[in-house]
Design an enzyme around this catalytic site. Structure first.
Site, PDB file in Angstrom:
ATOM      1  N   ARG A  23      -4.890  -9.038  -8.969  1.00 63.50           N
ATOM      2  CA  ARG A  23      -5.815  -9.937  -9.651  1.00 63.50           C
ATOM      3  C   ARG A  23      -6.244  -9.347 -10.987  1.00 63.50           C
ATOM      4  NH1 ARG A  23      -8.628 -13.926  -7.452  1.00 63.50           N
ATOM      5  NH2 ARG A  23     -10.530 -13.397  -8.573  1.00 63.50           N
ATOM      6  N   ASP A  36      -1.870  -6.036 -17.838  1.00 61.08           N
ATOM      7  CA  ASP A  36      -0.957  -4.905 -18.033  1.00 61.08           C
ATOM      8  C   ASP A  36      -0.922  -4.429 -19.485  1.00 61.08           C
ATOM      9  OD1 ASP A  36      -0.277  -5.075 -15.299  1.00 61.08           O
ATOM     10  OD2 ASP A  36       1.210  -6.611 -15.728  1.00 61.08           O
ATOM     11  N   GLY A  40       0.778  -1.236   0.000  1.00 56.94           N
ATOM     12  CA  GLY A  40       0.000   0.000   0.000  1.00 56.94           C
ATOM     13  C   GLY A  40       0.809   1.285   0.000  1.00 56.94           C
ATOM     14  N   SER A  41       2.057   1.244  -0.500  1.00 56.00           N
ATOM     15  CA  SER A  41       2.830   2.494  -0.495  1.00 56.00           C
ATOM     16  C   SER A  41       2.268   3.493  -1.500  1.00 56.00           C
ATOM     17  CB  SER A  41       4.318   2.232  -0.750  1.00 56.00           C
ATOM     18  OG  SER A  41       4.542   1.828  -2.076  1.00 56.00           O
ATOM     19  N   SER A  82       4.850   2.521 -15.272  1.00 52.05           N
ATOM     20  CA  SER A  82       3.831   3.027 -16.198  1.00 52.05           C
ATOM     21  C   SER A  82       2.488   3.092 -15.488  1.00 52.05           C
ATOM     22  CB  SER A  82       3.671   2.087 -17.405  1.00 52.05           C
ATOM     23  OG  SER A  82       4.896   1.858 -18.065  1.00 52.05           O
ATOM     24  N   HIS A  92       2.090   0.008 -12.904  1.00 53.81           N
ATOM     25  CA  HIS A  92       2.848  -1.227 -13.141  1.00 53.81           C
ATOM     26  C   HIS A  92       4.340  -0.893 -13.162  1.00 53.81           C
ATOM     27  CE1 HIS A  92       3.764  -5.207 -14.607  1.00 53.81           C
ATOM     28  NE2 HIS A  92       4.555  -4.655 -15.521  1.00 53.81           N
TER      29      HIS A  92
HETATM   30  C1  GRF Z   1       4.033  -1.456  -7.143  1.00 57.40           C
HETATM   31  O1  GRF Z   1       5.315  -1.753  -7.593  1.00 57.40           O
HETATM   32  C2  GRF Z   1       3.086  -1.348  -8.299  1.00 57.40           C
HETATM   33  O2  GRF Z   1       3.671  -0.782  -9.432  1.00 57.40           O
HETATM   34  C3  GRF Z   1       2.729  -2.783  -8.553  1.00 57.40           C
HETATM   35  O3  GRF Z   1       2.637  -3.361  -7.294  1.00 57.40           O
HETATM   36  C4  GRF Z   1       3.438  -2.624  -6.380  1.00 57.40           C
HETATM   37  C5  GRF Z   1       2.536  -2.160  -5.294  1.00 57.40           C
HETATM   38  O4  GRF Z   1       3.237  -1.500  -4.281  1.00 57.40           O
HETATM   39  N1  GRF Z   1       1.529  -2.900  -9.327  1.00 57.40           N
HETATM   40  P1  GRF Z   1       2.446  -0.856  -3.084  1.00 57.40           P
HETATM   41  O5  GRF Z   1       1.493  -1.936  -2.539  1.00 57.40           O
HETATM   42  O6  GRF Z   1       1.690   0.330  -3.592  1.00 57.40           O
HETATM   43  O7  GRF Z   1       3.482  -0.494  -2.081  1.00 57.40           O
END
Ligand code: GRF
Length: 218
Positions: free
Chosen positions: A92, A146, A13-14, A137, A110
């Site tokens: 998912r 994607d 969730g960053s 992206s 992504h």
């Molecule tokens: C990120 O690298 C995002 O690009 C990918 O999954 C990761 C999620 O990171 N889809 P976070 O959970 O937001 O920290």
């Protein structure tokens, strides 16, 4: 117009935290209607609750099939009335039927320069391929993994000393400003998806917006 966001997340969730922080700092004109996850242990849910937001778990195992899970999840999301659904580490695939009904209202972030390295383990795959440049992206979500139209990208160099962990950290540091700047442009009505692709400032564009060092689009 304040953009109403719903956030889907499966893990850390960053990216959700970056959105929360930007709203709190007044640098993103948006509000979050809630966070939804397919996993009850997702740290993203803790982050949402800590910010005083509703956080929901809708687990695939509680439904007969993907379509039933999608219907429950997106029914709940719709009830919260978001303008845009942000997949921020949502792990998912989403069914074509759900997407067709919400075309242009779902984006995903992504960790690669799409169309390169769709799917998982993007950082190791970039290293294995020996590419000089990697990144992230933001794209509109379609039923192809994607594979939807790309709105914007952030680029980082791949350094000789990199392993997947160092490269991942360098990309993640650019993911957050990339997602925020994309949301600002969507909130301002500058980016939209039409049947023929992404439009920026009213014109169809074939080249993704590029995040500059200033954290704004070049
Ligand atoms: C990120 O690298 C995002 O690009 C990918 O999954 C990761 C999620 O990171 N889809 P976070 O959970 O937001 O920290």
């Amino acid at each position: 117009m304040t953009l109403r966001l719903a956030v889907l997340a499966s893990g850390r969730g960053s990216n959700l935290q970056a959105i929360l922080d930007a709203i709190a700092a007044g640098t993103l004109d948006a509000e979050i209607t809630g966070a939804w996850s397919d996993r009850k242990d997702a740290q993203a849910l803790v982050r949402a609750r800590d910010a005083g937001l509703p956080a929901h778990v809708i687990r695939p195992r509680d439904f007969a099939d993907r379509a039933a899970h999608d219907a429950a999840l997106f029914g709940a999301l719709d009830a919260a009335g978001p303008d845009l659904i942000v997949c921020a580490g949502y792990m998912r695939l989403i069914g074509a039927e759900v997407l067709a009904a919400r075309a242009g209202r779902l984006i995903n972030i992504h960790p690669s320069l799409l169309p390169d390295f769709k799917g998982l383990h993007t950082h190791q795959r970039a290293l294995d391929a020996g590419v000089p440049e990697h990144g992230a992206s933001v794209h509109y979500v379609t039923a192809e993994l994607d594979g939807g139209p790309v709105v914007a990208q952030a680029r980082v160099p791949v350094l000789p000393c990199d392993d997947a962990a160092t490269l991942s950290a360098r990309v993640l540091a650019r993911e957050h400003p990339l997602l925020l700047e994309t949301l600002r442009w969507i909130a301002a009505g500058r980016v939209q998806l039409y049947e023929d692709g992404v439009h920026v400032d009213g014109e169809r564009t074939l080249t993704p917006l590029q995040l500059a060092a200033t954290d704004r689009f070049a």
